[in-house]
Design an enzyme around this catalytic site. Sequence first.
Site, PDB file in Angstrom:
ATOM      1  N   ASP A   1      48.539  39.325  63.774  1.00  0.00           N
ATOM      2  CA  ASP A   1      48.485  37.978  63.222  1.00  0.00           C
ATOM      3  C   ASP A   1      48.677  36.905  64.304  1.00  0.00           C
ATOM      4  OD1 ASP A   1      48.466  35.955  61.422  1.00  0.00           O
ATOM      5  OD2 ASP A   1      50.538  36.233  60.741  1.00  0.00           O
ATOM      6  N   ALA A   2      49.712  37.118  65.108  1.00  0.00           N
ATOM      7  CA  ALA A   2      50.038  36.116  66.128  1.00  0.00           C
ATOM      8  C   ALA A   2      48.929  36.022  67.174  1.00  0.00           C
ATOM      9  CB  ALA A   2      51.356  36.486  66.801  1.00  0.00           C
TER      10      ALA A   2
ATOM     11  N   SER B   1      24.021  34.739  32.486  1.00  0.00           N
ATOM     12  CA  SER B   1      25.350  35.138  32.003  1.00  0.00           C
ATOM     13  C   SER B   1      25.239  36.544  31.420  1.00  0.00           C
ATOM     14  CB  SER B   1      25.877  34.138  30.988  1.00  0.00           C
ATOM     15  OG  SER B   1      24.898  33.939  30.007  1.00  0.00           O
TER      16      SER B   1
ATOM     17  N   LYS C   1      35.114  43.922  36.593  1.00  0.00           N
ATOM     18  CA  LYS C   1      34.827  42.530  36.243  1.00  0.00           C
ATOM     19  C   LYS C   1      36.057  41.695  36.593  1.00  0.00           C
ATOM     20  CE  LYS C   1      32.771  39.729  32.605  1.00  0.00           C
ATOM     21  NZ  LYS C   1      33.490  38.525  32.967  1.00  0.00           N
TER      22      LYS C   1
ATOM     23  N   GLU D   1      32.137  36.580  43.109  1.00  0.00           N
ATOM     24  CA  GLU D   1      33.202  35.955  42.337  1.00  0.00           C
ATOM     25  C   GLU D   1      34.290  35.400  43.248  1.00  0.00           C
ATOM     26  OE1 GLU D   1      32.387  36.067  39.270  1.00  0.00           O
ATOM     27  OE2 GLU D   1      34.159  35.868  38.002  1.00  0.00           O
TER      28      GLU D   1
ATOM     29  N   CYS E   1      75.636  45.338   7.907  1.00  0.00           N
ATOM     30  CA  CYS E   1      76.891  45.674   7.228  1.00  0.00           C
ATOM     31  C   CYS E   1      77.470  44.510   6.436  1.00  0.00           C
ATOM     32  CB  CYS E   1      77.907  46.143   8.253  1.00  0.00           C
ATOM     33  SG  CYS E   1      78.484  44.813   9.322  1.00  0.00           S
TER      34      CYS E   1
ATOM     35  N   CYS F   1      77.017  40.561  15.501  1.00  0.00           N
ATOM     36  CA  CYS F   1      77.860  41.022  14.399  1.00  0.00           C
ATOM     37  C   CYS F   1      79.255  41.308  14.960  1.00  0.00           C
ATOM     38  CB  CYS F   1      77.271  42.293  13.777  1.00  0.00           C
ATOM     39  SG  CYS F   1      78.399  43.065  12.602  1.00  0.00           S
TER      40      CYS F   1
HETATM   41  S1  IVH Z   1      27.317  40.321  37.658  1.00  0.00           S
HETATM   42  C1  IVH Z   1      24.120  37.988  34.927  1.00  0.00           C
HETATM   43  N1  IVH Z   1      29.498  41.480  38.426  1.00  0.00           N
HETATM   44  O1  IVH Z   1      31.349  37.671  34.851  1.00  0.00           O
HETATM   45  C2  IVH Z   1      25.446  37.752  35.475  1.00  0.00           C
HETATM   46  N2  IVH Z   1      29.641  39.447  37.234  1.00  0.00           N
HETATM   47  O2  IVH Z   1      30.348  37.365  32.193  1.00  0.00           O
HETATM   48  C3  IVH Z   1      25.617  38.613  36.654  1.00  0.00           C
HETATM   49  N3  IVH Z   1      31.912  38.640  36.940  1.00  0.00           N
HETATM   50  O3  IVH Z   1      29.234  34.955  35.537  1.00  0.00           O
HETATM   51  C4  IVH Z   1      27.023  38.735  37.006  1.00  0.00           C
HETATM   52  N4  IVH Z   1      32.909  40.258  38.014  1.00  0.00           N
HETATM   53  O4  IVH Z   1      31.411  35.225  36.901  1.00  0.00           O
HETATM   54  C5  IVH Z   1      28.949  40.444  37.773  1.00  0.00           C
HETATM   55  N5  IVH Z   1      31.356  42.575  39.226  1.00  0.00           N
HETATM   56  C6  IVH Z   1      30.813  41.556  38.576  1.00  0.00           C
HETATM   57  C7  IVH Z   1      31.588  40.516  38.034  1.00  0.00           C
HETATM   58  C8  IVH Z   1      30.954  39.481  37.351  1.00  0.00           C
HETATM   59  C9  IVH Z   1      33.078  39.138  37.355  1.00  0.00           C
HETATM   60  C10 IVH Z   1      31.755  37.384  36.157  1.00  0.00           C
HETATM   61  C11 IVH Z   1      30.728  36.438  36.712  1.00  0.00           C
HETATM   62  C12 IVH Z   1      29.711  36.275  35.635  1.00  0.00           C
HETATM   63  C13 IVH Z   1      30.508  36.651  34.417  1.00  0.00           C
HETATM   64  C14 IVH Z   1      29.601  37.131  33.329  1.00  0.00           C
END
Ligand code: IVH
Length: 711
Positions: free
Chosen positions: A46-47, A95, A129, A193, A428, A441
Amino acid sequence: MRDQKNSNLSDNITLKEAQTRARKLRKILDKARFAYHVLDKPIIDDAVNDSLKNELEELERKFPELKTPDSPTQRVGGEPLAKFKKLAHQKPMLSLDDAFSFDELQDWENRNKRFLKNKEKFSYFAEVKVDGFAVSLVYENGKLVYGATRGNGKIGEDVTLNLKTIESIPFVLRQESKYYRQVSRGRFEIRGEVYMSAVAFKKLNKERQKKDLPLFANPRNAAAGSIRQLDSRIAASRELDFFAYDIIGNLNINTHHETHQIAKDLGFKVIPFNRICENLNEVVNFKKFLDKKRKKLNYWIDGVVVLVDDLKTFQILGVAGKSPRGMIAYKFDPEEVTTILEDVVFNIGRTGMVNPVAILKPVLIAGTTVSRATLHNEDQIKKLDIKIGDTVVIVKAGDIIPKVLNNIKDLRPKNAREIIFPRTCPGCGGKLEKKGAYWYCQDKNCFVIKKRALGHFVSRGGFNIEGLGPQILTALMEQGLVKIPADLFDLRESDLEPLERFAQKSSANLVKSIQGKKKIDLGRFLYSLGIRHIGEQTAIDLANNFKTLERIKNASLDDLNRVENIGTIVAESVYEYFHDKNKLKDLGKLLKKVQIVENTVKKSKITGESFCITGSLDSMSRDQAKAKIRELGGQWRSDVTEDLSYLIVGREPGSKLAKAEKLIVSSHSGPAGEKSQPPHHPKRSIPSHSGLVSGSVPKIISEKEFLELIK
Ligand code: IVH
């Protein structure tokens, strides 16, 4: 000192020399970043890292023309932005659909099979996820040019300056990578992410609480809130991190899992335990594995992202609405749910404490159906203004007892009923008295208290007698066979046989098991008495300090207060116990039946030191480690605090490790650390840690080092 040394270093340097030196420094710093963040195998201290960075800064100060946007010195930008620019995504950021049960997951697979006319056999890639915030990073000719939020999927916000503060995001793609040539010409986009570690999240909320600022509900909101700051110095102070999960563009590969390998090779951090699953059963097993692992991780996760691994098939499946068909989020059961409070009952604990228990409309939470939860005490009920009929928020994380966290008052029905707190013991009918926030109690003969006390007496940390569950204890008490712990040792087979569910053999076994436990060490004996506030470790501390029961009985309040780790409340409780005539009478009877042996504590290297474990050890179980530590005069702790001496790091360590690292880092950062430099990643301190520790911080040791200590 260091600054001075570095300025000396660059004092007589020519521009040309400085150029060469800066290039080399950047290369080393980037290599160190990769080793540390991506490979999790630091190569420099680190240092040393700090010192090289300082030298580079110094060179760039002297020769401003050397400053490049991708220099490791450029993680924090200058003045705050007026507002974020909008950026259009080249390919929409989609999504995901959710699945909460296996049936939903199976439906998803069936739909895809139908879509592909039942032709395909699927192999999946299952990814963790992470509970964070999706971003896209764009590199041109191998250099980071901008980073954006997801926004509405088509247009996001330019948060480049904030993303640049995250050390696990490389400024330049790794030139040593075999994919470098392929991706360093023109545009390269990676998505992933941004997240905040569990420890950083907790710390941030603590600071906000102190300042009376609203708290973030979860690390996702905290990460999002930090990335959407116009002043990158704020983002820099928030200790954010990044996992990559997708690459946009043609890489000449056939499967998604290769994307992760490539991302890693190019310098990005990826989750190490994502895995290929041949079928949905394997996905389910992976989710179970993660569900167990999640409390040990230093980041929040909320499920598994499952996708068809074969890219061609994934492509053919296409998009439905806003979500790709070939991908789904298979979520964990939530840990917080709402349900209806149907009633409240009042339980009595072994110390006589009255515990209000919520009777709930059953709900599935964290994998189990919950119909009861603790409501703590009368004050808490008043504070949350809870009535029967209310819709309440229940929380249950992992092994913790479900509790009522909150109350959604807007949903209160007209006929909601007041919760009436009892003024006499529900067990009781005896008198109740309030001590602190709790009612107790006061009846010395309360049946329920006695039963609970007996349960505690025979429990694992006490006499550890098997075969004496609550129902058997009730039966023994109802028959008048056992009133106080001493009576257990008088039980004979002929007493038990007439009882329901007691065959000859089980009677013999129980009597034998009780008789086999007559010899006990002082620590366990003290614990078994059920003295208020005396847990296993406090009992051992008392035993080690006083050596005999006689001395503890005769100790003055001052004597007790003088014992290390024993505060006034505990001291008073012990003193009170041994000055209560009734307690002493029962104790006298018990002492006639059992033999107390002194806790065998050897003097050793670890005498007086405290230990905590994270992860699992290869050479012994946690209980064995605990016993060994105690036998050698050490103390067992269940959590990391400033005054902990050692944290033993086993396999798959959990959040305790990060917590300890955090303490070490904060103990090192003096006024010098408060300069407006980017924050150090907590893990940075590890390589330089041993030998550097000063003052009161835990020392982090491996299992091997622990074994060495207790040898
Ligand atoms: S793939 C089509 N992989 O979950 C979306 N998403 O519910 C492709 N997320 O918007 C996303 N971990 O913010 C993917 N290993 C992962 C993930 C991940 C978290 C989040 C991401 C996405 C949301 C979808």
